[in-house]
Design a protein around this motif. Structure first.
Motif, PDB file in Angstrom:
ATOM      1  N   ARG A  54       0.824  -1.210   0.000  1.00 38.48           N
ATOM      2  CA  ARG A  54       0.000   0.000   0.000  1.00 38.48           C
ATOM      3  C   ARG A  54       0.860   1.263   0.000  1.00 38.48           C
ATOM      4  O   ARG A  54       0.469   2.284  -0.577  1.00 38.48           O
ATOM      5  CB  ARG A  54      -0.930   0.012   1.206  1.00 38.48           C
ATOM      6  N   SER A  55       2.025   1.225   0.623  1.00 38.96           N
ATOM      7  CA  SER A  55       2.864   2.418   0.675  1.00 38.96           C
ATOM      8  C   SER A  55       3.400   2.796  -0.696  1.00 38.96           C
ATOM      9  O   SER A  55       3.552   3.959  -1.021  1.00 38.96           O
ATOM     10  CB  SER A  55       4.044   2.198   1.640  1.00 38.96           C
ATOM     11  N   GLY A  56       3.683   1.755  -1.510  1.00 36.03           N
ATOM     12  CA  GLY A  56       4.171   2.017  -2.859  1.00 36.03           C
ATOM     13  C   GLY A  56       3.099   2.599  -3.754  1.00 36.03           C
ATOM     14  O   GLY A  56       3.360   3.427  -4.605  1.00 36.03           O
ATOM     15  N   GLY A  57       1.883   2.130  -3.603  1.00 32.32           N
ATOM     16  CA  GLY A  57       0.753   2.718  -4.317  1.00 32.32           C
ATOM     17  C   GLY A  57       0.470   2.116  -5.673  1.00 32.32           C
ATOM     18  O   GLY A  57      -0.687   2.073  -6.104  1.00 32.32           O
ATOM     19  N   GLU A  58       1.482   1.620  -6.393  1.00 32.39           N
ATOM     20  CA  GLU A  58       1.257   1.175  -7.761  1.00 32.39           C
ATOM     21  C   GLU A  58       0.308  -0.013  -7.825  1.00 32.39           C
ATOM     22  O   GLU A  58      -0.647  -0.021  -8.600  1.00 32.39           O
ATOM     23  CB  GLU A  58       2.590   0.811  -8.416  1.00 32.39           C
ATOM     24  N   LYS A  59       0.552  -1.050  -6.992  1.00 33.44           N
ATOM     25  CA  LYS A  59      -0.315  -2.226  -7.004  1.00 33.44           C
ATOM     26  C   LYS A  59      -1.724  -1.867  -6.565  1.00 33.44           C
ATOM     27  O   LYS A  59      -2.700  -2.394  -7.085  1.00 33.44           O
ATOM     28  CB  LYS A  59       0.267  -3.322  -6.109  1.00 33.44           C
ATOM     29  N   GLN A  60      -1.827  -0.967  -5.593  1.00 30.77           N
ATOM     30  CA  GLN A  60      -3.149  -0.533  -5.138  1.00 30.77           C
ATOM     31  C   GLN A  60      -3.882   0.179  -6.264  1.00 30.77           C
ATOM     32  O   GLN A  60      -5.077  -0.010  -6.462  1.00 30.77           O
ATOM     33  CB  GLN A  60      -3.011   0.393  -3.936  1.00 30.77           C
ATOM     34  N   ASP A  61      -3.178   1.013  -7.046  1.00 33.55           N
ATOM     35  CA  ASP A  61      -3.787   1.720  -8.162  1.00 33.55           C
ATOM     36  C   ASP A  61      -4.312   0.735  -9.204  1.00 33.55           C
ATOM     37  O   ASP A  61      -5.408   0.896  -9.737  1.00 33.55           O
ATOM     38  CB  ASP A  61      -2.775   2.666  -8.810  1.00 33.55           C
ATOM     39  N   ILE A  62      -3.521  -0.285  -9.495  1.00 32.48           N
ATOM     40  CA  ILE A  62      -3.948  -1.290 -10.471  1.00 32.48           C
ATOM     41  C   ILE A  62      -5.180  -2.030  -9.962  1.00 32.48           C
ATOM     42  O   ILE A  62      -6.130  -2.277 -10.713  1.00 32.48           O
ATOM     43  CB  ILE A  62      -2.798  -2.284 -10.752  1.00 32.48           C
ATOM     44  N   TYR A  63      -5.154  -2.374  -8.683  1.00 32.15           N
ATOM     45  CA  TYR A  63      -6.318  -3.031  -8.070  1.00 32.15           C
ATOM     46  C   TYR A  63      -7.554  -2.145  -8.180  1.00 32.15           C
ATOM     47  O   TYR A  63      -8.637  -2.602  -8.538  1.00 32.15           O
ATOM     48  CB  TYR A  63      -6.014  -3.346  -6.607  1.00 32.15           C
ATOM     49  N   ASP A  64      -7.405  -0.858  -7.895  1.00 36.13           N
ATOM     50  CA  ASP A  64      -8.538   0.069  -7.940  1.00 36.13           C
ATOM     51  C   ASP A  64      -9.117   0.163  -9.346  1.00 36.13           C
ATOM     52  O   ASP A  64     -10.337   0.201  -9.529  1.00 36.13           O
ATOM     53  CB  ASP A  64      -8.112   1.456  -7.456  1.00 36.13           C
ATOM     54  N   VAL A  65      -8.240   0.205 -10.355  1.00 34.42           N
ATOM     55  CA  VAL A  65      -8.705   0.292 -11.745  1.00 34.42           C
ATOM     56  C   VAL A  65      -9.522  -0.944 -12.109  1.00 34.42           C
ATOM     57  O   VAL A  65     -10.592  -0.852 -12.724  1.00 34.42           O
ATOM     58  CB  VAL A  65      -7.510   0.453 -12.706  1.00 34.42           C
ATOM     59  N   GLN A  66      -9.030  -2.114 -11.716  1.00 33.74           N
ATOM     60  CA  GLN A  66      -9.745  -3.346 -12.048  1.00 33.74           C
ATOM     61  C   GLN A  66     -11.045  -3.458 -11.255  1.00 33.74           C
ATOM     62  O   GLN A  66     -12.051  -3.967 -11.769  1.00 33.74           O
ATOM     63  CB  GLN A  66      -8.831  -4.547 -11.817  1.00 33.74           C
ATOM     64  N   MET A  67     -11.031  -2.970 -10.032  1.00 30.04           N
ATOM     65  CA  MET A  67     -12.268  -2.943  -9.248  1.00 30.04           C
ATOM     66  C   MET A  67     -13.289  -2.007  -9.888  1.00 30.04           C
ATOM     67  O   MET A  67     -14.480  -2.325  -9.975  1.00 30.04           O
ATOM     68  CB  MET A  67     -11.974  -2.491  -7.815  1.00 30.04           C
ATOM     69  N   ASP A  68     -12.828  -0.846 -10.363  1.00 25.68           N
ATOM     70  CA  ASP A  68     -13.724   0.095 -11.034  1.00 25.68           C
ATOM     71  C   ASP A  68     -14.358  -0.554 -12.255  1.00 25.68           C
ATOM     72  O   ASP A  68     -15.536  -0.330 -12.556  1.00 25.68           O
ATOM     73  CB  ASP A  68     -12.958   1.354 -11.450  1.00 25.68           C
ATOM     74  N   THR A  69     -13.568  -1.355 -12.963  1.00 25.09           N
ATOM     75  CA  THR A  69     -14.090  -2.057 -14.142  1.00 25.09           C
ATOM     76  C   THR A  69     -15.199  -3.013 -13.739  1.00 25.09           C
ATOM     77  O   THR A  69     -16.264  -3.050 -14.363  1.00 25.09           O
ATOM     78  CB  THR A  69     -12.959  -2.828 -14.850  1.00 25.09           C
ATOM     79  N   LEU A  70     -14.977  -3.792 -12.686  1.00 25.33           N
ATOM     80  CA  LEU A  70     -15.988  -4.755 -12.247  1.00 25.33           C
ATOM     81  C   LEU A  70     -17.239  -4.059 -11.715  1.00 25.33           C
ATOM     82  O   LEU A  70     -18.357  -4.507 -11.955  1.00 25.33           O
ATOM     83  CB  LEU A  70     -15.392  -5.667 -11.167  1.00 25.33           C
ATOM     84  N   TYR A  71     -17.045  -2.963 -11.013  1.00 21.90           N
ATOM     85  CA  TYR A  71     -18.204  -2.199 -10.523  1.00 21.90           C
ATOM     86  C   TYR A  71     -19.047  -1.693 -11.689  1.00 21.90           C
ATOM     87  O   TYR A  71     -20.277  -1.760 -11.675  1.00 21.90           O
ATOM     88  CB  TYR A  71     -17.744  -1.011  -9.670  1.00 21.90           C
ATOM     89  N   ALA A  72     -18.383  -1.165 -12.726  1.00 21.96           N
ATOM     90  CA  ALA A  72     -19.106  -0.622 -13.879  1.00 21.96           C
ATOM     91  C   ALA A  72     -19.891  -1.709 -14.598  1.00 21.96           C
ATOM     92  O   ALA A  72     -21.051  -1.516 -14.991  1.00 21.96           O
ATOM     93  CB  ALA A  72     -18.119   0.047 -14.841  1.00 21.96           C
ATOM     94  N   ILE A  73     -19.283  -2.877 -14.774  1.00 19.34           N
ATOM     95  CA  ILE A  73     -19.960  -3.991 -15.439  1.00 19.34           C
ATOM     96  C   ILE A  73     -21.120  -4.481 -14.586  1.00 19.34           C
ATOM     97  O   ILE A  73     -22.211  -4.784 -15.095  1.00 19.34           O
ATOM     98  CB  ILE A  73     -18.954  -5.127 -15.711  1.00 19.34           C
ATOM     99  N   ASN A  74     -20.896  -4.562 -13.278  1.00 20.23           N
ATOM    100  CA  ASN A  74     -21.949  -4.985 -12.369  1.00 20.23           C
ATOM    101  C   ASN A  74     -23.146  -4.036 -12.434  1.00 20.23           C
ATOM    102  O   ASN A  74     -24.303  -4.463 -12.506  1.00 20.23           O
ATOM    103  CB  ASN A  74     -21.410  -5.035 -10.943  1.00 20.23           C
TER     104      ASN A  74
END
Length: 556
Positions: free
Chosen positions: A530-550
Motif C-alpha cells: 500500500r505504501s508504494g501505491g502502484e499495485k493498489q492503483d492497479i487493483y482500484d482500476v480493475q475494481m472500477d471495471t468490475l463495478y461498472a460492469i456490475n
C-alpha cells in the motif's frame, strides 16, 4: 466439407515461401528478363507464370489476360502489378501485389510491395528511416522485410514485404481476405473463434514486447496495422504480425521518452490521452492502443462504438481526453439467445440463456486487461511483458494453481473483502446463482463428501459462505481426485485428473468465479504494498471495471 478444409489449409500456408513454377521455359524467360532487350516479352512471360500461381493459390481459374508487371530498379529484383491494390495509406502510399526475385536462387515469390511517393529530401529520409527500422527489428510477430529499391526519376520508393492474408479489419469486419477469400482456420473453427482471438492478441503482445525491448515505440498501433499471416506452427494456421513502422522511433540510450520534436502522431481514436494533450511519448502509448485493440478483437457485438472502449469514431478523442469508457466486452458477449451446455440447463437460466455463457469470466478478465491498458495513469498500464502474464491469457491449469494459492491465503475470510458483496449481486442479476445447476456433478460430490463427514449439505444460494464452499470443493477435488471419484464416479465423466481439465469444468461452469478469485489475489498483493501505491492503483482500476460492469447488468 473435407474439400473446404483442404482449401483452407492451402490458403493458410506461408505465402512468402511459395515458389513459382520452375520449368525450363520459365527459367529461360527469367534469364532473358533484362531492361536492355526483350523487356516486354520477358515481363509478359513472367506475368503469365505469376498469374497461374495466384489463381492456383486462390483456388480459382480464370481466362482473363494476365497483368503486365513493371520492372523496378536496375537489377530487376521487384515486379509489381498496379491492377492488384492490397491497401493504401496516407500521402499517396499504396501497397500492391508483386514478386520478389532473389539474386542468388533466382526464385520468385509473391510479396506485398509498398510504393511510397516522396517529394522532398526530408520525406526521403523518413522513408529511409522506416527501412532501417524494418531491417533492424526481426521477430516472428513483426512483418518481415525482404528488399527495397527506388525509382529516382519518378521519386518513388518500393519496399517488398512478406504477403499476408489481410488485417484485423479483414478478419473481423469484412470477413474475407485481400483476395476476397473467407478465412478458414485449420482446426475447422470459424474466424471469430474465442481462442483464435486470444491467440492473435497474444501474438501482438509478443511482437510489441520485442519492439519495446529494442527500445522502440511504434506510435501507430491499430487494427489496420495488425496483419494476419499463414502459420503452420499452431492449430489455427495463422499468426498476427505488426506492420507499418513509418512512425516508429527509437529511444535514445538511457531515455524512457521521445523528444517533443517527434510531434503529434498516430491515428484518430487510437492515441493515448497524454499524446492528445501534447505530453510525453513513451512505450505506454503503445500499451494504450493495445488495450483498444483487445476490445476490437474480443467484442462479440460489432455494432458501431461497441468495438472500441471509447465509443464511435467521432466521439473517441473526446472520450479519451475525459477518460470516459464507453463500452465493455462482457456486456455484449452474451446478448444473443442461444444454447448452453445441456447439463447446465435449469430454471435458473430462464433469465439469461446465453450462447457465450462459458466465456463470460474470460470476458470480464479481458475487460480488466483493457481497463489497466487504457488507464490515464501511465504507471498503471502494464508493460508488454506484463500483458502476456495477465490472467486473461492464463491456461486453466494456471488458474487452478491461483485458486489453490487463494484458498490457502484466505480460507474462511472471503466475506471480509467487499468484492464478494458486489459479485453476489452480479450473480443474482445474471440468474446463475445456484451452484447446483452450474456444476451439478461437482456439487453432488460435495454434498456426499459432507454427508460422509457428518455435515449437512450447504444451501445452494450463492453467498460469501457458499463461494468459500465452491473454493473448498475445487481444492478438495484438485488435491484428492482419486479419492473423489471413489465417492462419486460420475466425476470422471466431466473432468480428468489434471488441473487443465478441472479448471475448464469449474471456470466455464461458474464463469464469474475466477475473476473473483483473481481480484482477491490482487487485493492481497495491493495490501502488501500500500505504501508504494502502484499495485493498489492497479487493483482500484480493475475494481472500477468490475463495478461498472456490475452496474450495467443490474440496470437491465
Amino acid at each position: 466439407m473435407k474439400q473446404a478444409a483442404d482449401s483452407g489449409r492451402e490458403l493458410g500456408e506461408r505465402v512468402s515461401a511459395m515458389k513459382l513454377e520452375s520449368s525450363s521455359q520459365n527459367s529461360t524467360a527469367l534469364s532473358e528478363n533484362t531492361i536492355a532487350t526483350h523487356e516486354g516479352i520477358a515481363i509478359q512471360r513472367n506475368a503469365l507464370s505469376l498469374h497461374k500461381q495466384i489463381t492456383k493459390w486462390m483456388g480459382t481459374e480464370s481466362n482473363a489476360k494476365p497483368p503486365i508487371f513493371n520492372e523496378v530498379g536496375e537489377k530487376g529484383f521487384l515486379k509489381l502489378d498496379h491492377d492488384v491494390l492490397l491497401g493504401s495509406g496516407s500521402n499517396g502510399t499504396r501497397v500492391y501485389l508483386g514478386t520478389f526475385r532473389q539474386s542468388v536462387t533466382n526464385v520468385e515469390q509473391l510479396v506485398a510491395i509498398k510504393r511510397i511517393q516522396y517529394d522532398t529530401d526530408e520525406e526521403y529520409i523518413k522513408i529511409d528511416r522506416e527501412i532501417l527500422t524494418l531491417q533492424k527489428l526481426d521477430n516472428v510477430n513483426l512483418i518481415k522485410y525482404l528488399f527495397a529499391d527506388k525509382n529516382i526519376q519518378f521519386r518513388l520508393m518500393f519496399i517488398a514485404l512478406e504477403l499476408c492474408r489481410g488485417s484485423l479489419i479483414n478478419v473481423f469486419e469484412l470477413r474475407k481476405d485481400v483476395f476476397d477469400r473467407p478465412f478458414v482456420l485449420r482446426n475447422g473453427s470459424p474466424s471469430d473463434d474465442w481462442w483464435f482471438k486470444k491467440h492473435l492478441l497474444l501474438g501482438i503482445a509478443n511482437g510489441l514486447k520485442y519492439v519495446h525491448q529494442e527500445d522502440h515505440v511504434h506510435r501507430d498501433l491499430k487494427p489496420q496495422n495488425i496483419l494476419v499471416q499463414g502459420d503452420d506452427s499452431n492449430v489455427f494456421g495463422y499468426k498476427a504480425v505488426i506492420c507499418d513502422f513509418e512512425l516508429t522511433r527509437e529511444l535514445k540510450p538511457g531515455k524512457s521518452k521521445l523528444s517533443h520534436a517527434s510531434g503529434l502522431v498516430g491515428t484518430h481514436g487510437w492515441m493515448a490521452k497524454e499524446v492528445l494533450n501534447g505530453g510525453d511519448q513513451t512505450k505506454a502509448l503503445d500499451i494504450f492502443a493495445y488495450g483498444c485493440i483487445v476490445q476490437f478483437v474480443m467484442s462479440e457485438n460489432r455494432d458501431m462504438g461497441k468495438t472500441h472502449p471509447f465509443g464511435p469514431d467521432d466521439d473517441r478523442n473526446r472520450n479519451i481526453i475525459k477518460s470516459k469508457r464507453y463500452s465493455y466486452i462482457s456486456t455484449h458477449i452474451a446478448d444473443n439467445k442461444g444454447h448452453v451446455y445441456p447439463d447446465r440447463q435449469s430454471a435458473s437460466f430462464s433469465k439469461r440463456n446465453w450462447v457465450g455463457y462459458r466465456y463470460l469470466g474470460d470476458a470480464l478478465l479481458a475487460d480488466m486487461l483493457v481497463g489497466v491498458c487504457i488507464s490515464e495513469n501511465i504507471n498503471v498500464r502494464p508493460s508488454a511483458a506484463g500483458i502476456i502474464e495477465h490472467p486473461f491469457y492464463w491456461s486453466y491449469e494456471q488458474r487452478m494453481q491461483c485458486n489453490e494459492k487463494m484458498f490457502n491465503a484466505f480460507k474462511d475470510n472471503f466475506q471480509k473483502v467487499n468484492i464478494i458483496s458486489v459479485m453476489e449481486k452480479h450473480w443474482e442479476t445474471l440468474g446463475t446463482h445456484r451452484l447446483s445447476s452450474l456444476v451439478p456433478v461437482a456439487w453432488d460430490y460435495y454434498v456426499k463428501y459432507r454427508k460422509i463427514n457428518g455435515k449437512n449439505a450447504p444451501s445452494v444460494e450463492l453467498s460469501a459462505k457458499i463461494f468459500n464452499c465452491l473454493m473448498r470443493n475445487i481444492r478438495n477435488i484438485q488435491q484428492h481426485y482419486n479419492d473423489a471419484i471413489k465417492i462419486l464416479p460420475d466425476l470422471e465423466k466431466v473432468m480428468k485428473g489434471n488441473d487443465e481439465s478441472m479448471g475448464q469444468y469449474f471456470f466455464e461452469g461458474v464463469p464469474l468465479s475466477f475473476p473473483v478469485i483473481y481480484i482477491h489475489f490482487h487485493w492481497l498483493q495491493s495490501q502488501s504494498n500500500r505504501s508504494g501505491g502502484e499495485k493498489q492503483d492497479i487493483y482500484d482500476v480493475q475494481m472500477d471495471t468490475l463495478y461498472a460492469i456490475n452496474n450495467y447488468h443490474c440496470s437491465l
